[in-house]
Design an enzyme around this catalytic site. Structure first.
Site, PDB file in Angstrom:
ATOM      1  N   HIS A   6       0.860  -1.211   0.000  1.00  0.00           N
ATOM      2  CA  HIS A   6       0.000   0.000   0.000  1.00  0.00           C
ATOM      3  C   HIS A   6       0.887   1.248   0.000  1.00  0.00           C
ATOM      4  O   HIS A   6       0.597   2.246  -0.661  1.00  0.00           O
ATOM      5  CB  HIS A   6      -0.878  -0.061   1.242  1.00  0.00           C
ATOM      6  CG  HIS A   6      -1.686   1.166   1.581  1.00  0.00           C
ATOM      7  ND1 HIS A   6      -3.062   1.163   1.526  1.00  0.00           N
ATOM      8  CD2 HIS A   6      -1.338   2.403   2.003  1.00  0.00           C
ATOM      9  CE1 HIS A   6      -3.516   2.348   1.911  1.00  0.00           C
ATOM     10  NE2 HIS A   6      -2.490   3.123   2.202  1.00  0.00           N
TER      11      HIS A   6
ATOM     12  N   ARG B  55      -2.399  13.555   4.271  1.00  0.00           N
ATOM     13  CA  ARG B  55      -3.236  12.430   4.704  1.00  0.00           C
ATOM     14  C   ARG B  55      -3.336  12.328   6.220  1.00  0.00           C
ATOM     15  O   ARG B  55      -2.421  12.731   6.930  1.00  0.00           O
ATOM     16  CB  ARG B  55      -2.692  11.112   4.137  1.00  0.00           C
ATOM     17  CG  ARG B  55      -1.278  10.812   4.579  1.00  0.00           C
ATOM     18  CD  ARG B  55      -0.808   9.456   4.065  1.00  0.00           C
ATOM     19  NE  ARG B  55      -1.326   8.369   4.861  1.00  0.00           N
ATOM     20  CZ  ARG B  55      -0.756   7.882   5.953  1.00  0.00           C
ATOM     21  NH1 ARG B  55       0.396   8.382   6.395  1.00  0.00           N
ATOM     22  NH2 ARG B  55      -1.314   6.899   6.630  1.00  0.00           N
TER      23      ARG B  55
ATOM     24  N   THR C 159     -17.901   8.729  -0.552  1.00  0.00           N
ATOM     25  CA  THR C 159     -16.648   9.471  -0.761  1.00  0.00           C
ATOM     26  C   THR C 159     -17.080  10.927  -0.712  1.00  0.00           C
ATOM     27  O   THR C 159     -17.871  11.365  -1.543  1.00  0.00           O
ATOM     28  CB  THR C 159     -16.051   9.156  -2.143  1.00  0.00           C
ATOM     29  OG1 THR C 159     -15.674   7.792  -2.183  1.00  0.00           O
ATOM     30  CG2 THR C 159     -14.841  10.043  -2.442  1.00  0.00           C
TER      31      THR C 159
HETATM   32  C1  HEM Z   1      -0.947   9.899   0.261  1.00  0.00           C
HETATM   33  C2  HEM Z   1      -0.472   8.657   0.052  1.00  0.00           C
HETATM   34  C3  HEM Z   1      -0.619   7.595   1.106  1.00  0.00           C
HETATM   35  C4  HEM Z   1       0.351   7.088   1.847  1.00  0.00           C
HETATM   36  C5  HEM Z   1       1.817   7.447   1.819  1.00  0.00           C
HETATM   37  C6  HEM Z   1      -0.225   6.124   2.728  1.00  0.00           C
HETATM   38  C7  HEM Z   1       0.455   5.405   3.646  1.00  0.00           C
HETATM   39  C8  HEM Z   1      -0.105   4.594   4.593  1.00  0.00           C
HETATM   40  C9  HEM Z   1       0.570   3.934   5.644  1.00  0.00           C
HETATM   41  C10 HEM Z   1       2.054   4.035   5.889  1.00  0.00           C
HETATM   42  C11 HEM Z   1      -0.308   3.259   6.352  1.00  0.00           C
HETATM   43  C12 HEM Z   1      -0.021   2.348   7.549  1.00  0.00           C
HETATM   44  C13 HEM Z   1      -0.252   3.073   8.850  1.00  0.00           C
HETATM   45  C14 HEM Z   1       0.116   2.186  10.021  1.00  0.00           C
HETATM   46  O1  HEM Z   1       1.235   1.655  10.035  1.00  0.00           O
HETATM   47  O2  HEM Z   1      -0.758   2.013  10.902  1.00  0.00           O
HETATM   48  C15 HEM Z   1      -1.594   3.479   5.773  1.00  0.00           C
HETATM   49  C16 HEM Z   1      -2.742   2.972   6.233  1.00  0.00           C
HETATM   50  C17 HEM Z   1      -3.959   3.146   5.633  1.00  0.00           C
HETATM   51  N1  HEM Z   1      -4.195   3.879   4.493  1.00  0.00           N
HETATM   52 FE1  HEM Z   1      -2.861   4.873   3.413  1.00  0.00          FE
HETATM   53  N2  HEM Z   1      -1.572   6.030   2.468  1.00  0.00           N
HETATM   54  C18 HEM Z   1      -1.835   6.933   1.478  1.00  0.00           C
HETATM   55  C19 HEM Z   1      -3.067   7.164   0.906  1.00  0.00           C
HETATM   56  C20 HEM Z   1      -4.205   6.477   1.226  1.00  0.00           C
HETATM   57  C21 HEM Z   1      -5.457   6.589   0.543  1.00  0.00           C
HETATM   58  C22 HEM Z   1      -5.701   7.491  -0.655  1.00  0.00           C
HETATM   59  C23 HEM Z   1      -6.305   5.760   1.144  1.00  0.00           C
HETATM   60  C24 HEM Z   1      -7.712   5.401   0.764  1.00  0.00           C
HETATM   61  C25 HEM Z   1      -8.756   6.139   0.787  1.00  0.00           C
HETATM   62  C26 HEM Z   1      -5.630   5.152   2.256  1.00  0.00           C
HETATM   63  C27 HEM Z   1      -6.176   4.317   3.152  1.00  0.00           C
HETATM   64  C28 HEM Z   1      -5.515   3.763   4.217  1.00  0.00           C
HETATM   65  C29 HEM Z   1      -6.160   2.950   5.227  1.00  0.00           C
HETATM   66  C30 HEM Z   1      -7.636   2.599   5.299  1.00  0.00           C
HETATM   67  C31 HEM Z   1      -5.180   2.577   6.121  1.00  0.00           C
HETATM   68  C32 HEM Z   1      -5.332   1.687   7.333  1.00  0.00           C
HETATM   69  C33 HEM Z   1      -5.231   0.261   6.843  1.00  0.00           C
HETATM   70  C34 HEM Z   1      -5.119  -0.777   7.945  1.00  0.00           C
HETATM   71  O3  HEM Z   1      -4.613  -0.465   9.042  1.00  0.00           O
HETATM   72  O4  HEM Z   1      -5.552  -1.928   7.674  1.00  0.00           O
HETATM   73  N3  HEM Z   1      -4.335   5.579   2.251  1.00  0.00           N
HETATM   74  N4  HEM Z   1      -1.458   4.309   4.676  1.00  0.00           N
END
Ligand code: HEM
Ligand code: HEM
Ligand code: HEM
Ligand code: HEM
Ligand code: HEM
Lengths: 243, 243, 243, 243, 243
Positions: E163, E176, E224
């Site tokens: 991801h 974010r 959304t």
């Molecule tokens: C801007 C770029 C993005 C980056 C760099 C990014 C990065 C990350 C990272 C590093 C995590 C893990 C957090 C942790 O360790 O607890 C995460 C979790 C998550 N991100 Fe992103 N994300 C981005 C964009 C998005 C977008 C556009 C969405 C969807 C709408 C999204 C949805 C999620 C969700 C739902 C989680 C939690 C997932 C889980 O814990 O199962 N992210 N993101």
């Protein structure tokens, strides 16, 4: 004012589709009050003409969830919002309930480009609409599942070629335009069509029902919005009739 | 006026089904105001008689989401819209909320034609309705999944033969009409039936539940609309009763 | 008047279930106006007593989507409609919004008949209700998927025996009635029960959740409607209370 | 009056959860009229105190579909109905729309009993809540699919042990209560919790998301209702504020 | 007042998202009455400034189900409720219908932490937003299925690395923030974004559609919600316009 031909052909343009039901209490206003409704709306269209173009369609009689819909284009999504906010503050707009609103943007070809699919691209580029002046327009949202998006680029290209081969022929009687919405709204695409030949349109959609790409759809319509192509002025006048 | 027998038999005809709930505030109008409602509606039917035919059905008491529905036919979809817009501007129409609206068109046989399935086609063509004058009508939308549409023509023909064999016998007590909607609306088909024998109709649908074709349905009803067959005038009068 | 015992035992009888919410503006009527509501409703029941029987149930406090429901029986579906149309024109009826409406008919046994399953049929026929006078009634719509309907008659008989074996014992404390709806409405069956023992009813449904037949359900409730068994007069009076 | 401690611990008790939205026109009443609302409600609570206990929770600001919810207990389901009918006839009740209503009953342990799972039962029985006075309450409906119910008793016991092992530790900071609803309503269970530690509650639900039992859920929330624990009087007063 | 920078960076903070539609009858108030609406709202914001911070966004023209949404942060969920209750008692708040309400809390990293994924954590921590001042904000609820939650910690870590890898680059043009909601509401996560570049945002979501993690989503949007970033005062003033 915005150059209509240019904005309808350029990539990076924001398209905004909104469907409306006129509230029953609109018809409790006096005929005099409703009589000026169209002019007031056209004044708002004129006020925003340097930033947006607006197309209107009458859906009453075809759709339960709307009486009309608008298709607005701008180079800036916020300019569309400014226009719609002014529209909603007109008498006609204040008596309209918005029932569906979808936003998307135009982009360059992802699949059937000169590079990736030269033959089909040639067919695409050379096709000319030759039917009667279109009288009907359609807006059909489309969303594909995670299986689709996890296919390789090559697999998706193959399916889009299978989408294009049986449909190129329809470019003589159906005009088409594609908007991209993933992340901007609850759909992946908004597709828009104009035609004078509803039988041809039905056959076109049957052809697309029959290709493997269809197995990946989680949204294909819902709503399928059909309207007659009208001037915005005429839409307002028609819906402002009554006792 | 439109030739009723002709338009109900021809291909390429547009069918439009709309269901309505009468708003509670209709009954706040004086009895005098509601008394003229039927005549006003019939005047609109008369105004459009060269372009459309209208059938009306009373659903109050059977359906939560409607009090009546209309089935309109025209050779031109826009003519149907013009009629429905005038209808919605009558007193009765202004106090009706449209709750479902589905459009489709008639087409020649896709499967059980003289070419593709001569025996069954003979049974189809020779059948005669012999029941009592029908009192009930049904509108049932049907949509099939991508699996169905991706079957080969031969496979789909086989399933439609399996659809027809156990149902031909019902043509003595159930009248049927099929409309095609793919792309025009959020259903593939609109099916319409008339009967005087509800037990026979229930058995007919059970027979169709039991064939493999049923496994491909993603919409089969929802809503299943049942109404009593009435004159449009009588529908308006019945629903205009009250304190 | 219609013979109640006969009509509740005969096949080919039409059952009609409708649930209602009383609109808030009903309570804006003066107490005097609401006071006569029950008599007006009972007069309509009396007017139609040669054609229909009506049972009423109070659901307020149990269901969000209704305050009461009616169960109407007639030998002719149109007679039920005529009654409900007159009911909806009473003061109480005019201030009621119908939220669900399901129709079905009674039929002879399909599975647990003397021919097909003699032992279980004997248990079925000999069972007697021995509980306290029932105070609660339930209406539970049921619909099965295409997989079920495509099973052979023998396979479906087996599953219905598995349905009956663990539930026969409940006939001492739960009364049951089955209506068939396929094609008439958006459900295959409407099931109806009366009991004084809610714990026994919960255990009965748990027993039916645990049989393979349950894997074929696409609708099992939704809504599950529970009400207290009341006279129609009492339902109207109770719901006509207020400032 | 009903013994609160007893009724909250006994099996065979009926629990009734209802969520409400206050209608906007309530705030059009004069301040004087709204001022007496709480006293009127408490008088109804007092009137029924020998049959029911009532707990109230404020959800405005947390939930779109409600402003408050009530949890009512009685040894007789009809007594709960009688109370709620009187409540709905108060000024505050008349201006409240019920948006969800679920009923269930308490039962002895099905799985983690002394017989079937003595170790875990010991942990269950000996656990003591040691957190701050709870400030938040949750109502979460749960329904399991036919696959679950068709597992053997031994298989389901195993999964419920897997449910209990990682959650016993939360009994120090989360209070829990379980109601059984199969057949009585459109859910199998209603679960109820109180806590002062929302982070702990989130971790608790994550632990339960991660066990195989979760694969059988067809409803887990929808709605998940969270409210602050308040006196009924305070709920009415808070929601009766305004111009 | 609450330290904005601190509260937006700390774990254990409660986030509350609510979307609203302004009721049509708001515009029946005199211009004078609507003129003071913004000041009244800002006075409530000021009253609660020691406990909550509020961000507002205009969605009219983009969303059918809302005109604006609020994002409220507090260290105590009940403080957020107190603020929203006072907001709903203002003139503008009283004429707003809440259409969606989701709550969550911030937590330390579960996956891409220094311990578990040091390289990606470095990329995450070092990234800087370098785009134009953001003009658009998005709220996207996300829920994953039982299959996801039953994967091992190692499997889920792998998918979250997948991801993060293609999305780190977007941190230059998309801000974010992540909230955790399991058990607190009917979603697992609430994601929030700000950007000036809608094309980049669309491409970002396409990248995330294409990873295996997406196969586990049972909710990804719906709704959304996209809005323009505005002062709360401006949102109220804009929506208070009209005849
Ligand atoms: C801007 C770029 C993005 C980056 C760099 C990014 C990065 C990350 C990272 C590093 C995590 C893990 C957090 C942790 O360790 O607890 C995460 C979790 C998550 N991100 Fe992103 N994300 C981005 C964009 C998005 C977008 C556009 C969405 C969807 C709408 C999204 C949805 C999620 C969700 C739902 C989680 C939690 C997932 C889980 O814990 O199962 N992210 N993101
Ligand atoms: C008039 C005949 C049509 C032709 C010639 C046609 C052709 C094409 C082509 C060439 C593309 C690929 C664009 C690209 O490379 O990015 C495309 C994409 C698409 N078309 Fe069509 N199309 C037709 C009708 C339709 C219809 C009736 C629908 C359905 C409502 C539809 C839905 C779509 C969608 C959703 C996409 C985007 C798919 C994706 O990127 O995954 N098209 N079409
Ligand atoms: C009265 C007895 C019936 C007979 C004899 C009958 C016969 C047929 C025939 C011959 C066709 C094929 C038409 C063609 O070749 O294009 C057909 C199509 C169809 N029938 Fe029936 N039918 C009956 C009742 C029903 C009922 C009760 C329904 C369900 C509500 C139904 C739904 C359909 C649909 C949806 C199609 C179009 C299927 C497709 O093209 O994939 N029919 N029927
Ligand atoms: C009181 C205990 C019950 C007994 C003894 C019982 C027995 C039966 C029997 C013998 C049949 C077959 C009728 C025939 O041959 O046509 C049947 C059918 C049926 N029962 Fe029950 N039943 C009971 C409770 C329930 C409950 C609680 C429900 C669920 C809400 C239910 C739902 C149905 C349905 C839907 C059918 C029709 C199934 C079909 O034809 O495919 N029954 N029941
Ligand atoms: C506070 C920590 C919790 C503990 C110690 C706990 C423990 C238990 C136990 C021992 C049972 C079995 C009762 C019996 O033998 O009949 C049970 C059942 C149940 N629990 Fe929990 N639970 C906890 C939290 C939760 C939560 C947060 C939920 C979900 C919202 C939940 C949902 C359920 C359901 C639905 C059942 C009934 C399942 C069935 O009978 O199939 N529990 N719990």
């Amino acid at each position: 004012p915005v150059d209509r031909t240019k904005i309808l052909a350029a990539p990076g343009v924001f398209g905004n589709f909104s469907t409306y039901k006129v509230r029953p209490d609109y018809y409790k206003l006096s005929a005099a009050e409703r009589k000026g409704a169209a002019d007031e709306v056209m004044a708002v269209v004129d006020k925003h003409k340097d930033k947006v173009i607006v197309d209107a369609y009458l859906t009453r009689g075809f759709k339960a969830q709307s009486d009309y819909f608008l298709r607005v284009h701008a180079y800036d999504m916020a300019a569309t919002q400014a226009f719609l906010i002014d529209f909603r503050a007109t008498r006609f707009g204040m008596y309209s309930d918005v029932t569906e609103n979808l936003v998307g943007m135009t982009k360059p070809l992802n699949y059937i480009s000169k590079d990736k699919s030269p033959e089909l691209n040639a067919g695409l580029s050379s096709a000319t609409y030759m039917g009667d002046a279109p009288r009907y327009a359609f807006m059909i949202p489309v969303k594909k599942n995670a299986e689709w998006w996890n296919l390789s680029d090559a697999q998706r290209l193959k399916e889009m070629e299978t989408h294009t081969i049986p449909t190129l022929g329809n470019l003589v009687n159906v005009k088409r335009k594609l908007y991209h919405s993933t992340g901007l709204d609850d759909t992946d695409f908004i597709t828009y069509f104009e035609t004078a030949d509803l039988g041809a349109f039905n056959n076109l959609l049957l052809a697309l029902a029959k290709v493997p790409e269809n197995k990946y759809h989680v949204r294909w319509g819902n709503p399928t919005v059909m309207g007659t192509i009208q001037t915005f002025e005429n839409v307002v006048k028609t819906l402002s009739m009554g006792h």
